[in-house]
Design a protein around this motif. Structure first.
Motif, PDB file in Angstrom:
ATOM      1  N   TRP A 196       0.935  -1.245   0.126  1.00 24.68           N
ATOM      2  CA  TRP A 196      -0.024  -0.085  -0.107  1.00 24.68           C
ATOM      3  C   TRP A 196       0.815   1.264  -0.005  1.00 24.68           C
ATOM      4  O   TRP A 196       0.611   2.423  -0.676  1.00 24.68           O
ATOM      5  N   ALA A 197       2.074   1.114   0.661  1.00 24.43           N
ATOM      6  CA  ALA A 197       2.935   2.557   0.639  1.00 24.43           C
ATOM      7  C   ALA A 197       3.581   2.632  -0.713  1.00 24.43           C
ATOM      8  O   ALA A 197       3.369   3.768  -1.382  1.00 24.43           O
ATOM      9  N   GLY A 198       3.925   1.652  -1.369  1.00 20.58           N
ATOM     10  CA  GLY A 198       3.985   1.680  -2.855  1.00 20.58           C
ATOM     11  C   GLY A 198       3.294   2.187  -3.714  1.00 20.58           C
ATOM     12  O   GLY A 198       3.406   3.113  -4.658  1.00 20.58           O
ATOM     13  N   ALA A 199       1.759   1.776  -3.649  1.00 17.43           N
ATOM     14  CA  ALA A 199       0.888   2.388  -4.422  1.00 17.43           C
ATOM     15  C   ALA A 199       0.874   3.623  -4.135  1.00 17.43           C
ATOM     16  O   ALA A 199       0.366   4.493  -5.019  1.00 17.43           O
ATOM     17  N   ALA A 200       0.638   4.040  -2.930  1.00 20.48           N
ATOM     18  CA  ALA A 200       0.461   5.565  -2.519  1.00 20.48           C
ATOM     19  C   ALA A 200       1.672   6.304  -3.219  1.00 20.48           C
ATOM     20  O   ALA A 200       1.244   7.406  -3.911  1.00 20.48           O
ATOM     21  N   LEU A 201       2.909   5.854  -3.155  1.00 20.95           N
ATOM     22  CA  LEU A 201       3.895   6.670  -3.658  1.00 20.95           C
ATOM     23  C   LEU A 201       3.622   6.833  -5.092  1.00 20.95           C
ATOM     24  O   LEU A 201       4.193   7.964  -5.712  1.00 20.95           O
ATOM     25  N   PHE A 202       3.389   5.764  -6.015  1.00 18.68           N
ATOM     26  CA  PHE A 202       3.153   5.966  -7.355  1.00 18.68           C
ATOM     27  C   PHE A 202       1.974   6.583  -7.700  1.00 18.68           C
ATOM     28  O   PHE A 202       2.074   7.381  -8.655  1.00 18.68           O
ATOM     29  N   GLY A 203       1.032   6.612  -6.857  1.00 16.94           N
ATOM     30  CA  GLY A 203      -0.187   7.588  -7.117  1.00 16.94           C
ATOM     31  C   GLY A 203       0.023   8.792  -6.999  1.00 16.94           C
ATOM     32  O   GLY A 203      -0.319   9.974  -7.685  1.00 16.94           O
ATOM     33  N   VAL A 204       0.798   9.415  -6.089  1.00 20.96           N
ATOM     34  CA  VAL A 204       1.433  10.638  -5.758  1.00 20.96           C
ATOM     35  C   VAL A 204       2.079  11.103  -6.736  1.00 20.96           C
ATOM     36  O   VAL A 204       1.959  12.241  -7.369  1.00 20.96           O
ATOM     37  N   ALA A 205       3.116  10.464  -7.377  1.00 20.28           N
ATOM     38  CA  ALA A 205       4.023  10.470  -8.385  1.00 20.28           C
ATOM     39  C   ALA A 205       3.238  10.855  -9.918  1.00 20.28           C
ATOM     40  O   ALA A 205       3.382  11.744 -10.433  1.00 20.28           O
ATOM     41  N   ALA A 206       2.206   9.977  -9.797  1.00 24.41           N
ATOM     42  CA  ALA A 206       0.981  10.124 -11.321  1.00 24.41           C
ATOM     43  C   ALA A 206       0.633  11.598 -11.166  1.00 24.41           C
ATOM     44  O   ALA A 206       0.318  12.291 -12.050  1.00 24.41           O
ATOM     45  N   LEU A 207      -0.072  11.976  -9.870  1.00 26.24           N
ATOM     46  CA  LEU A 207      -0.619  13.383  -9.674  1.00 26.24           C
ATOM     47  C   LEU A 207       0.374  14.581 -10.080  1.00 26.24           C
ATOM     48  O   LEU A 207      -0.071  15.416 -10.791  1.00 26.24           O
ATOM     49  N   GLN A 208       1.396  14.303  -9.499  1.00 23.84           N
ATOM     50  CA  GLN A 208       2.725  15.406  -9.697  1.00 23.84           C
ATOM     51  C   GLN A 208       2.843  15.723 -11.113  1.00 23.84           C
ATOM     52  O   GLN A 208       3.069  16.533 -11.508  1.00 23.84           O
ATOM     53  N   MET A 209       3.047  14.422 -11.836  1.00 23.31           N
ATOM     54  CA  MET A 209       3.433  14.501 -13.213  1.00 23.31           C
ATOM     55  C   MET A 209       2.232  14.785 -14.050  1.00 23.31           C
ATOM     56  O   MET A 209       2.358  15.676 -15.122  1.00 23.31           O
ATOM     57  N   PHE A 210       1.138  14.720 -13.614  1.00 24.19           N
ATOM     58  CA  PHE A 210      -0.229  15.168 -13.992  1.00 24.19           C
ATOM     59  C   PHE A 210      -0.206  16.915 -14.128  1.00 24.19           C
ATOM     60  O   PHE A 210      -0.496  17.424 -15.099  1.00 24.19           O
ATOM     61  N   LEU A 226       4.799  12.829 -21.205  1.00 26.03           N
ATOM     62  CA  LEU A 226       4.168  12.670 -19.870  1.00 26.03           C
ATOM     63  C   LEU A 226       2.780  11.996 -19.641  1.00 26.03           C
ATOM     64  O   LEU A 226       2.766  11.550 -18.495  1.00 26.03           O
ATOM     65  N   VAL A 227       1.998  12.350 -20.673  1.00 27.24           N
ATOM     66  CA  VAL A 227       0.839  11.416 -20.446  1.00 27.24           C
ATOM     67  C   VAL A 227       1.006   9.878 -20.451  1.00 27.24           C
ATOM     68  O   VAL A 227       0.476   9.270 -19.390  1.00 27.24           O
ATOM     69  N   SER A 228       1.771   9.397 -21.033  1.00 28.12           N
ATOM     70  CA  SER A 228       2.382   7.919 -20.838  1.00 28.12           C
ATOM     71  C   SER A 228       3.022   7.788 -19.690  1.00 28.12           C
ATOM     72  O   SER A 228       2.733   6.699 -18.765  1.00 28.12           O
ATOM     73  N   LEU A 229       3.656   8.730 -19.162  1.00 27.62           N
ATOM     74  CA  LEU A 229       4.503   8.395 -17.832  1.00 27.62           C
ATOM     75  C   LEU A 229       3.102   8.315 -16.412  1.00 27.62           C
ATOM     76  O   LEU A 229       3.407   7.775 -15.740  1.00 27.62           O
ATOM     77  N   VAL A 230       2.418   9.582 -16.815  1.00 29.75           N
ATOM     78  CA  VAL A 230       1.482   9.452 -15.826  1.00 29.75           C
ATOM     79  C   VAL A 230       0.543   7.972 -15.837  1.00 29.75           C
ATOM     80  O   VAL A 230       0.203   7.720 -14.745  1.00 29.75           O
ATOM     81  N   THR A 231       0.232   7.542 -17.067  1.00 25.24           N
ATOM     82  CA  THR A 231      -0.612   6.433 -17.042  1.00 25.24           C
ATOM     83  C   THR A 231       0.207   5.220 -16.529  1.00 25.24           C
ATOM     84  O   THR A 231      -0.327   4.222 -15.911  1.00 25.24           O
ATOM     85  N   ALA A 232       1.578   5.317 -16.771  1.00 25.09           N
ATOM     86  CA  ALA A 232       2.456   4.146 -16.255  1.00 25.09           C
ATOM     87  C   ALA A 232       2.428   4.106 -14.777  1.00 25.09           C
ATOM     88  O   ALA A 232       2.474   3.165 -14.068  1.00 25.09           O
ATOM     89  N   TYR A 233       2.660   5.212 -14.179  1.00 22.35           N
ATOM     90  CA  TYR A 233       2.858   5.425 -12.686  1.00 22.35           C
ATOM     91  C   TYR A 233       1.460   5.219 -11.927  1.00 22.35           C
ATOM     92  O   TYR A 233       1.360   4.333 -11.013  1.00 22.35           O
ATOM     93  N   ALA A 234       0.296   5.298 -12.710  1.00 26.22           N
ATOM     94  CA  ALA A 234      -0.893   5.015 -12.151  1.00 26.22           C
ATOM     95  C   ALA A 234      -1.372   3.594 -12.368  1.00 26.22           C
ATOM     96  O   ALA A 234      -1.864   3.083 -11.449  1.00 26.22           O
ATOM     97  N   LEU A 235      -0.945   3.177 -13.384  1.00 27.01           N
ATOM     98  CA  LEU A 235      -1.108   1.584 -13.572  1.00 27.01           C
ATOM     99  C   LEU A 235      -0.127   0.750 -12.655  1.00 27.01           C
ATOM    100  O   LEU A 235      -0.557  -0.507 -11.927  1.00 27.01           O
ATOM    101  N   LEU A 236       1.244   1.267 -12.280  1.00 24.66           N
ATOM    102  CA  LEU A 236       2.004   0.431 -11.295  1.00 24.66           C
ATOM    103  C   LEU A 236       1.356   0.673  -9.853  1.00 24.66           C
ATOM    104  O   LEU A 236       1.638  -0.206  -9.249  1.00 24.66           O
ATOM    105  N   SER A 237       0.720   1.919  -9.571  1.00 29.38           N
ATOM    106  CA  SER A 237       0.065   1.845  -8.332  1.00 29.38           C
ATOM    107  C   SER A 237      -1.140   1.033  -8.103  1.00 29.38           C
ATOM    108  O   SER A 237      -1.162   0.628  -7.316  1.00 29.38           O
TER     109      SER A 237
END
Length: 694
Positions: free
Chosen positions: A210-224, A235-246
């Motif tokens: 869950w910690a990893g999911a939260a970190l990836f989620g915050v990273a996706a929001l920041q990149m967005f 940037l869109v693909s990186l946001v999507t990748a971070y969201a899917l990894l979360s």
């Protein structure tokens, strides 16, 4: 010059990171437009919905499928994609010296390393059965990657960015050491607990998922957030990748080995990195080079530096092409140098060369149009011919190069080592001669000069040069006509009247208007008796000497001389041109006239003396006469009273009326004459002898 297709319109000149990037023109990127946003959100929610269905109907849907070979192939394939992406982004980070790109590259390299080790730990590949390392290797790698992803999304300032770049080799070496140690610990049987079989029910990393999911989620929001300010497909693909990894970290929490939830977890990982790889491939296809694929992901300071480099390159290209055009030869293949600097393909270099030529031509056209406008602005009435031509040529040469101009002398023009006459320009057409074009300059249809302009390189150049010649012809004709006007027209009337007529010829129409003015009358006391004693030549000489001294005094103080009548003159103040403190200016002009006349009379004891009358009031001012012959004048009681004051004044004095004195105020030093009975006036009039003005 790749990676700029998305542009960076909103980057402000701040030294810190993306937190200080200003939005110059706020707008939503395509991924957040209503319809596309819904589709994108749907893609993000579908995997979670599938996970929920599998968990909710575990007995019927969440079936087991154990196939080690398929798992190994899938994981190694994902690891390979990550290695390629990580190395490409790492090269971009080194090339741009950018901390964010370095951290993003470490995200992919970390995933690649742990995925490979997870794949090698697949049962029957190296180890005969499952191991603890096989179960937790991938989640641990993703947890490390999430920390790097979170750090990469932060608005790093200059100091933090420099610290990250300074430790780039240490970070890469540390990652290699961790991977080697993990590989030995999880793949060498009996060495550590990681190579031992997992506990019953499988091994997990619990809350750390869950910690990893939260970190990836915050990273996706920041990149967005960065994408909103700096829209780009990468940037869109990186946001999507971070969201899917979360989401994969969430799915990993519910992942007993070989069940569909476990396979879904792997599918999410595949989709995450496939998004980035596909975007990079599409952009590579569109731009033909990988040089700038990841520039849009970089820190704001890096983006500003890239923009500055591109601006400098474009300026260098335009300057080179302009110099090339002036020399007529390409002795320095600049496009080739830029292609090497920015790693352009041969086709891109050719496009850049053509674009640069078009840009240089456009800029040159703008400069030449600007020169034409400036020449037209300079060609105003009042400039001497020499000054006009000198200033015009100085401005024109900045845009046209080595432009020469020659004027007619004894019917011929010598220019460029050749002689030209009117017969050389049949029908007014230009003549080509020695790499230049000779354009005739005419005044009233007659050859007055020749303009030599270098041969142009575009189809507009000939037309622009012809327009320039026409503009200079008009300017030359205006200057010469104005010189004639100065010689003839202005010597017969006041400069103010002449200027008013030039600005608005309708003022020459018969008629007038009632205005307040100050009238100054002056004549010579004793002129008649003087005229009886001397010759006509001496009379003219005396009058010219007095008027030569008196007229500048009137003009210097803003007065308008409307008539000379023998020895007398009439000057008006506040007409036709408006004038503040016109009463005071008239008084100062009168005193100055008397001072100048006294100097003349002192050397000629027999000369008559000036007497001056000044009065302020309303008068009718305008053009009086007939359609065939007219003159500018003023009529009214104020003018008549000024004439009466002049007749009463003693030689060498200035007499002013009560209104004039009142408007001047305490500055006037006067001697009262008392009430005067003037001819044509029913009531007496106050008058004063003006002795001085403070």
């Amino acid at each position: 010059m790749q990676g700029e297709s998305t542009g960076y319109p909103d980057v402000a000149a701040h030294p810190a990171g993306d937190a200080h990037v200003a939005v110059a023109d706020p707008h939503l990127p395509p991924a957040t437009q209503p319809v596309r946003g819904v589709v994108w959100a749907f893609h993000m929610l579908v995997p979670l919905l599938a996970l929920w269905l599998l968990l909710a109907y575990a007995e019927r849907l969440n079936i087991a499928w154990e196939h080690p070979v398929s798992h190994f192939a899938l994981i190694v394939g994902i690891a390979g994609v990550n290695v390629v992406l990580g190395l490409m982004i790492s090269r971009a980070a080194a090339r741009r010296d950018d901390a964010r790109l370095l951290l993003v590259s470490l995200v992919f390299l970390t995933c690649a390393g742990f995925f490979l080790l997870h794949g090698l730990a697949t049962p029957t590949i190296i180890l005969a059965r499952g191991s603890y390392g096989f179960d937790i290797g991938q989640p641990v790698g993703l947890l490390m990657a999430s920390a790097l992803a979170f750090t990469s999304s932060l608005p790093l300032g200059e100091r933090a960015a420099r610290a990250v770049i300074a430790r780039a080799d240490l970070l890469r070496a540390g990652l290699v050491v961790v991977l080697v140690l993990w590989g030995c610990a999880s793949l060498v049987e009996g060495l550590t607990p990681l190579s031992a079989p997992p506990p019953k029910g499988g091994a997990t990393i619990g809350a750390l998922s869950w910690a990893g999911a939260a970190l990836f989620g915050v990273a996706a929001l920041q990149m967005f957030r960065i994408h909103r300010r700096r829209p780009s497909a990468m940037l869109v693909s990186l946001v999507t990748a971070y969201a899917l990894l979360s989401e994969s970290m969430i799915a990993g929490f519910f992942r007993p080995n070989w069940l569909l939830t476990w396979w879904e977890w792997h599918l999410l990982l595949t989709m995450a990195f496939a998004f980035v790889a596909y975007s990079a491939y599409i952009q590579f296809r569109r731009e033909g080079s990988s040089h700038g694929l990841f520039d849009s992901v970089a820190l704001a300071a890096t983006v500003r530096r890239i923009q500055a480099q591109y601006d400098e390159a474009l300026e260098e290209l335009v300057g080179h092409l302009r110099r090339m055009g002036e020399r007529g030869a390409d002795d320095a293949p600049l496009a080739t140098r830029l292609a090497g600097k920015f790693r352009l393909s041969e086709g891109q270099a050719a496009v850049l060369d053509r674009a640069g030529q078009a840009l240089a031509a456009e800029r040159e056209l703008s400069l030449r149009l600007g020169a034409l406008v400036d020449v037209g602005r300079q060609a105003r009435v009042g400039l001497r011919e020499e000054d006009l031509l000198r200033d015009a040529l100085e401005r024109v040469r900045q845009a046209y190069g080595d432009v020469r101009l020659g004027l007619v002398h004894e019917g011929r023009v010598e220019i460029g080592g050749r002689s030209f006459g009117a017969g050389d320009f049949a029908g007014g057409e230009p003549v080509a001669a020695g790499g230049a074009v000779m354009h005739p300059l005419t005044v009233k249809g007659v050859l007055a000069g020749v303009l030599k302009v270098p041969v142009g390189t575009t189809r507009q150049d000939d037309a622009l040069a012809a327009t320039l010649a026409s503009q200079l012809s008009i300017a030359l004709e205006n200057a010469r006509l104005y010189r004639e006007l100065e010689t003839l027209f202005r010597q017969y009337m006041s400069p103010d009247v002449a200027a008013s007529l030039l600005a608005d010829p309708r003022q020459a129409a018969l008629g007038g208007s009632l205005v307040e003015l100050t009238a100054l009358f002056a004549d010579l006391k004793g002129f008649t008796s003087f005229s009886e004693k001397v010759s006509p030549g001496e009379i003219v000489e005396m009058l010219n000497r007095y008027h030569t001294a008196a007229v500048p005094c009137v003009l210097r103080h803003g007065g308008t001389i409307v008539q000379f009548v023998g020895d007398a003159l009439l000057a008006l103040f506040n007409a036709p041109a408006g004038q503040e403190r016109h009463a005071e200016m008239a008084a100062r002009a009168g005193l100055a006239m008397q001072a100048a006349a006294e100097r003349i009379a002192a050397g000629n004891p027999g000369y008559p003396r000036f007497r001056i009358g000044i009065n302020t009031g309303m008068a009718l001012v305008g053009n009086i006469g007939s359609p065939e012959l007219r003159g500018f004048n003023a009529m009214g009681d104020a003018v008549n009273v000024a004439a009466r004051f002049e007749a009463l004044a003693e030689p060498g004095t200035v007499v002013i009326g009560a209104t004039t004195r009142e408007q001047i105020g305490d500055a006037a030093k006067v001697r009262p004459l008392g009430p005067l009975a003037l001819k044509g006036k029913e009531h007496s009039v106050e008058a004063y002898v003006l002795t001085a003005l403070d």
